[in-house]
Design a protein around this motif. Structure first.
Motif, PDB file in Angstrom:
ATOM      1  N   PHE A  83       0.858  -1.188   0.000  1.00 62.45           N
ATOM      2  CA  PHE A  83       0.000   0.000   0.000  1.00 62.45           C
ATOM      3  C   PHE A  83       0.892   1.235   0.000  1.00 62.45           C
ATOM      4  O   PHE A  83       1.301   1.703   1.051  1.00 62.45           O
ATOM      5  N   PRO A  84       1.215   1.798  -1.167  1.00 60.67           N
ATOM      6  CA  PRO A  84       2.044   3.003  -1.166  1.00 60.67           C
ATOM      7  C   PRO A  84       1.307   4.233  -0.642  1.00 60.67           C
ATOM      8  O   PRO A  84       1.933   5.179  -0.169  1.00 60.67           O
ATOM      9  N   THR A  85      -0.029   4.240  -0.726  1.00 61.85           N
ATOM     10  CA  THR A  85      -0.848   5.323  -0.189  1.00 61.85           C
ATOM     11  C   THR A  85      -2.065   4.697   0.489  1.00 61.85           C
ATOM     12  O   THR A  85      -2.272   3.482   0.414  1.00 61.85           O
ATOM     13  N   ALA A  86      -2.879   5.525   1.097  1.00 54.97           N
ATOM     14  CA  ALA A  86      -4.084   5.019   1.756  1.00 54.97           C
ATOM     15  C   ALA A  86      -5.074   4.413   0.765  1.00 54.97           C
ATOM     16  O   ALA A  86      -5.848   3.526   1.124  1.00 54.97           O
ATOM     17  N   SER A  87      -5.048   4.851  -0.478  1.00 52.09           N
ATOM     18  CA  SER A  87      -6.024   4.351  -1.439  1.00 52.09           C
ATOM     19  C   SER A  87      -5.451   3.386  -2.478  1.00 52.09           C
ATOM     20  O   SER A  87      -6.174   2.567  -3.019  1.00 52.09           O
ATOM     21  N   VAL A  88      -4.155   3.456  -2.765  1.00 46.53           N
ATOM     22  CA  VAL A  88      -3.568   2.597  -3.791  1.00 46.53           C
ATOM     23  C   VAL A  88      -2.950   1.352  -3.149  1.00 46.53           C
ATOM     24  O   VAL A  88      -2.184   1.449  -2.195  1.00 46.53           O
ATOM     25  N   THR A 132       7.113  -3.610  -4.484  1.00 48.50           N
ATOM     26  CA  THR A 132       7.125  -2.375  -3.718  1.00 48.50           C
ATOM     27  C   THR A 132       6.639  -1.273  -4.637  1.00 48.50           C
ATOM     28  O   THR A 132       6.800  -1.350  -5.852  1.00 48.50           O
ATOM     29  N   ALA A 133       6.025  -0.279  -4.055  1.00 47.23           N
ATOM     30  CA  ALA A 133       5.529   0.852  -4.833  1.00 47.23           C
ATOM     31  C   ALA A 133       6.002   2.138  -4.163  1.00 47.23           C
ATOM     32  O   ALA A 133       6.164   2.197  -2.940  1.00 47.23           O
ATOM     33  N   CYS A 134       6.203   3.141  -4.975  1.00 47.27           N
ATOM     34  CA  CYS A 134       6.736   4.421  -4.510  1.00 47.27           C
ATOM     35  C   CYS A 134       5.644   5.241  -3.825  1.00 47.27           C
ATOM     36  O   CYS A 134       4.575   5.456  -4.396  1.00 47.27           O
ATOM     37  N   GLY A 135       5.922   5.700  -2.616  1.00 51.23           N
ATOM     38  CA  GLY A 135       4.972   6.542  -1.897  1.00 51.23           C
ATOM     39  C   GLY A 135       4.806   7.911  -2.529  1.00 51.23           C
ATOM     40  O   GLY A 135       3.765   8.550  -2.378  1.00 51.23           O
ATOM     41  N   ASN A 136       5.818   8.386  -3.260  1.00 55.28           N
ATOM     42  CA  ASN A 136       5.739   9.690  -3.929  1.00 55.28           C
ATOM     43  C   ASN A 136       5.081   9.598  -5.301  1.00 55.28           C
ATOM     44  O   ASN A 136       4.622  10.604  -5.829  1.00 55.28           O
ATOM     45  N   ASP A 137       5.081   8.421  -5.905  1.00 54.78           N
ATOM     46  CA  ASP A 137       4.429   8.181  -7.188  1.00 54.78           C
ATOM     47  C   ASP A 137       3.804   6.792  -7.124  1.00 54.78           C
ATOM     48  O   ASP A 137       4.417   5.799  -7.503  1.00 54.78           O
TER      49      ASP A 137
END
Length: 160
Positions: A83-88, A132-137
């Motif tokens: 979960f790189p963001t709350a929604s993605v 892994t996913a980028c929290g900034n993108d």
């Protein structure tokens, strides 16, 4: 927080810590299957992926669990969750064939779509063991695993 963590293991075992020191077993195991992937979205919400290709989540520190179905769930293996963001949200799932694939949610896990969601394809592979996913993108995800020949590794970077 950096002191909070969740871990999963054999036979549906899930434990968590809120202080980085004392570990607590969840009140109810989500499944009897082995837990391969875990993600903690806060001190109350946990997500787990299983050796039989299923996803479960709890919003009450594991007192109860809900299965989150997706296209292909219940077959193959869920290898990782991010979960790189709350929604993605991203999920690494290998079909029973095996063929590795990635799924993405834009709404916090409510719906999951197989990637890519447009023109294109992922390279042939057996599985993506780690993602892994980028929290900034949040549209940039990296996956690493086993190539389609079953002997070589594979690393992909996707940006949508």
């Amino acid at each position: 927080s950096s002191t909070q963590a969740v871990a999963g293991g054999d036979s549906g075992a899930v434990v968590y810590t809120l202080d980085g020191s004392a570990w607590t077993a969840v009140g109810a195991a989500p499944t009897a299957q082995n837990i391969n992937a875990v993600w903690m979205r806060g001190e109350r919400e946990f997500w787990v992926g299983t050796a039989d290709g299923k996803l479960y989540y709890s919003t009450d520190q594991g007192a109860s669990w809900t299965e989150k179905t997706f296209s292909g769930s219940g077959a193959g293996v869920v290898h990782d969750i991010s979960f790189p963001t709350a929604s993605v949200m991203y999920v690494s799932h290998a079909t029973a064939t095996p063929a590795g694939r990635l799924l993405r949610s834009y709404d916090g896990g409510y719906s999951l779509n197989v990637l890519p969601e447009g023109v294109g394809s992922l390279p042939a592979n057996d599985r993506f063991t780690a993602i892994t996913a980028c929290g900034n993108d949040a549209n940039m995800v990296i996956g690493a695993g086993l190539a389609d020949d079953g002997t070589d590794g594979i690393i992909i970077r996707g940006v949508d």
